[in-house]
Design a protein around this motif. Structure first.
Motif, PDB file in Angstrom:
ATOM      1  N   LYS A 129       0.846  -1.197   0.000  1.00  0.00           N
ATOM      2  CA  LYS A 129       0.000   0.000   0.000  1.00  0.00           C
ATOM      3  C   LYS A 129       0.879   1.243   0.000  1.00  0.00           C
ATOM      4  O   LYS A 129       1.845   1.334   0.760  1.00  0.00           O
ATOM      5  N   ILE A 130       0.550   2.207  -0.841  1.00  0.00           N
ATOM      6  CA  ILE A 130       1.308   3.457  -0.874  1.00  0.00           C
ATOM      7  C   ILE A 130       0.925   4.303   0.341  1.00  0.00           C
ATOM      8  O   ILE A 130      -0.250   4.625   0.550  1.00  0.00           O
ATOM      9  N   ASN A 131       1.934   4.659   1.146  1.00  0.00           N
ATOM     10  CA  ASN A 131       1.699   5.437   2.355  1.00  0.00           C
ATOM     11  C   ASN A 131       2.197   6.880   2.262  1.00  0.00           C
ATOM     12  O   ASN A 131       1.579   7.789   2.822  1.00  0.00           O
ATOM     13  N   MET A 132       3.325   7.081   1.580  1.00  0.00           N
ATOM     14  CA  MET A 132       3.925   8.418   1.530  1.00  0.00           C
ATOM     15  C   MET A 132       4.443   8.717   0.139  1.00  0.00           C
ATOM     16  O   MET A 132       5.025   7.837  -0.522  1.00  0.00           O
TER      17      MET A 132
ATOM     18  N   CYS B 153       1.787   6.892  -9.679  1.00  0.00           N
ATOM     19  CA  CYS B 153       0.771   6.376  -8.740  1.00  0.00           C
ATOM     20  C   CYS B 153      -0.623   6.757  -9.237  1.00  0.00           C
ATOM     21  O   CYS B 153      -1.285   7.631  -8.657  1.00  0.00           O
TER      22      CYS B 153
ATOM     23  N   GLN C 282      -3.716   7.019  -6.792  1.00  0.00           N
ATOM     24  CA  GLN C 282      -3.718   7.917  -5.635  1.00  0.00           C
ATOM     25  C   GLN C 282      -4.480   9.197  -5.975  1.00  0.00           C
ATOM     26  O   GLN C 282      -4.061   9.955  -6.840  1.00  0.00           O
TER      27      GLN C 282
ATOM     28  N   TYR D  57      -4.236  12.210   0.802  1.00  0.00           N
ATOM     29  CA  TYR D  57      -4.890  11.475  -0.264  1.00  0.00           C
ATOM     30  C   TYR D  57      -6.135  10.777   0.280  1.00  0.00           C
ATOM     31  O   TYR D  57      -6.275  10.557   1.486  1.00  0.00           O
TER      32      TYR D  57
ATOM     33  N   ALA E  74      -3.095   7.975   2.472  1.00  0.00           N
ATOM     34  CA  ALA E  74      -1.688   8.286   2.207  1.00  0.00           C
ATOM     35  C   ALA E  74      -1.442   9.779   2.392  1.00  0.00           C
ATOM     36  O   ALA E  74      -2.362  10.600   2.306  1.00  0.00           O
TER      37      ALA E  74
ATOM     38  N   GLY F 287       5.980   2.648   0.183  1.00  0.00           N
ATOM     39  CA  GLY F 287       4.879   1.733   0.406  1.00  0.00           C
ATOM     40  C   GLY F 287       5.038   0.971   1.708  1.00  0.00           C
ATOM     41  O   GLY F 287       6.011   1.154   2.444  1.00  0.00           O
ATOM     42  N   SER F 288       4.101   0.103   1.991  1.00  0.00           N
ATOM     43  CA  SER F 288       4.143  -0.676   3.224  1.00  0.00           C
ATOM     44  C   SER F 288       5.205  -1.770   3.173  1.00  0.00           C
ATOM     45  O   SER F 288       5.633  -2.272   4.215  1.00  0.00           O
TER      46      SER F 288
ATOM     47  N   SER G  56      10.132   0.812  -1.128  1.00  0.00           N
ATOM     48  CA  SER G  56      10.130   2.194  -1.621  1.00  0.00           C
ATOM     49  C   SER G  56      10.871   2.281  -2.952  1.00  0.00           C
ATOM     50  O   SER G  56      11.735   1.457  -3.268  1.00  0.00           O
TER      51      SER G  56
END
Length: 392
Positions: free
Chosen positions: A166-169, A221, A224, A253, A257, A280-281, A284
């Motif tokens: 999962k994209i976090n940052m 992405c 997102q 987001y 994110a 991501g989780s 990167s």
């Protein structure tokens, strides 16, 4: 692998340009990007300059027919429409305040459009142009010139396939130092209008720089969706106020994110201007325009990997524009050339009614241009309200 061969069945598009003349900072990039492989676009007519004589002299110096170097875009569209070999595509390489009126006139003249960024001043103008483009059956593309680098597609493939989790940052930066000298605003023709609110709109570096990097983050992405931004901006060269030469933007987001953007032209001494890091989780990715052929791939708990352009282990999408093979370095003009190649493919598909290709080609389209307008205006609104969260 792409070796510069002809990718569209028809003859090259007869191409005209508005702006982009001798004093332009971007005109050469457009011309070289469009005609590098000499297979997709042929520069046929131009309204390079508000000075008609200077326009003719410049066009002739490029080997163009003096009679097709026009005093203004309206004359060009009118005269070219009378010719059997008239232009089919127009490039809008003018200051920002002219983008909307030239794009609208071009579509009404039955032309495809390639427009500089940021697209227009207001999102409503973008929606109007979108409706007109659909009515006319034409493409409007936006020249986010850095977004044609091959390795950005590799990053997109890894993100969308779940390799990062999962994209976090999303960490973004476009910060160079070439605006440190206040005298440059006066000396450079290309800089004068960029710091004039009447000609550039609501922002300076947020529009001139950060929209590039923001679009690239969308390319990488695509799932997102930006929800809101908080922007704090400064004019360290005071004559630029109320526009900014430095800005910090926080982003939320829709899926939870978060992101940051640092945008500046007063980052003294920095020559490596654009950085993108996707966290991501599980892993990167990191890329910067000083080494555009390399992506850092960092899996938690494992040694860092470096992925290089042109090698067989990359995703097929990252090989589509490959011209020169691994170990031979690419640069900004390669990125522009890749974009123009994609523009030609999608315009040809649109003319043939091939909507499947239109849908599948990855390029900065009108919707991305409208997103850029919304980004600029939301950031400006946030900053002007005292750095508060603003919905996008």
């Amino acid at each position: 692998m792409y070796l510069g061969e002809k990718l569209i069945k028809r003859e090259p598009f007869r191409w005209g340009i508005v702006g982009g003349g001798k004093t332009s900072q971007v005109g050469y990039k457009h011309r070289l990007g469009a005609m590098r492989d000499n297979t997709s676009f042929l520069l046929t007519a131009a309204a390079f300059d508000v000075d008609a004589e200077r326009c003719r002299e410049f066009g002739v110096s490029l080997g163009m027919d003096a009679d097709r170097c026009y005093p203004d875009y309206k004359t060009m569209f009118e005269e070219e429409a009378k010719r059997e070999d008239g232009i089919e595509v127009v490039d809008v390489a003018t200051p920002n305040f002219l983008h909307y009126e030239v794009t609208k006139a071009a579509l009404e003249a039955g032309l495809h459009v390639i427009c500089e960024k940021p697209l227009f001043f207001e999102a409503e103008q973008g929606e109007e142009i979108k409706k007109l483009a659909e009515e006319k059956g034409k493409i409007v593309a936006v020249t986010y010139g850095f977004s044609g680098f091959d390795m950005l597609k590799q990053m997109r493939a890894m993100v969308t396939s779940g390799k990062l989790g999962k994209i976090n940052m999303i960490e973004l930066r476009y910060a160079h130092g070439f605006g440190c000298d206040p005298e440059g605003d006066v000396k450079s023709e290309g800089q004068k209008w960029r710091v004039n609110p009447a000609k550039v709109g609501k922002a300076f570096v947020l529009g001139d720089l950060s929209t590039h990097t923001y679009y690239m983050s969308q390319l990488i992405c695509p799932d997102q969706k930006l929800k809101e931004v908080l922007c704090d901006r400064q004019a360290f060269v005071g004559s630029r106020y109320p526009l900014e030469d430095n800005a910090y933007v926080l982003m939320h987001y829709e899926d939870g994110a978060v992101g940051r953007m640092w945008c500046s032209c007063v980052n003294a001494g920095d020559m490596s201007s654009q950085h993108i890091r996707i966290v991501g989780s599980k892993a990167s990715l990191e890329w910067n325009d000083a080494r555009p052929d390399v992506v850092k791939y960092q899996i938690q708990g494992q040694p860092e990997q470096l992925l290089y352009r042109g090698l067989d282990y990359l995703d097929a999408s990252a090989q589509e524009d490959e011209r020169i093979g691994a170990l031979h370095y690419t640069g900004l003009i390669d990125s522009w050339s890749n974009l123009y190649k994609r523009f030609a493919v999608v315009m040809d598909a649109k003319d043939r009614g091939d909507e499947e290709t239109v849908k599948n080609v990855i390029y900065p389209d009108l919707d991305h241009g409208i997103d850029g307008i919304k980004w600029i205006n939301a950031c400006a609104e946030s900053a002007d309200k005292g750095a508060v969260w603003v919905q996008v």
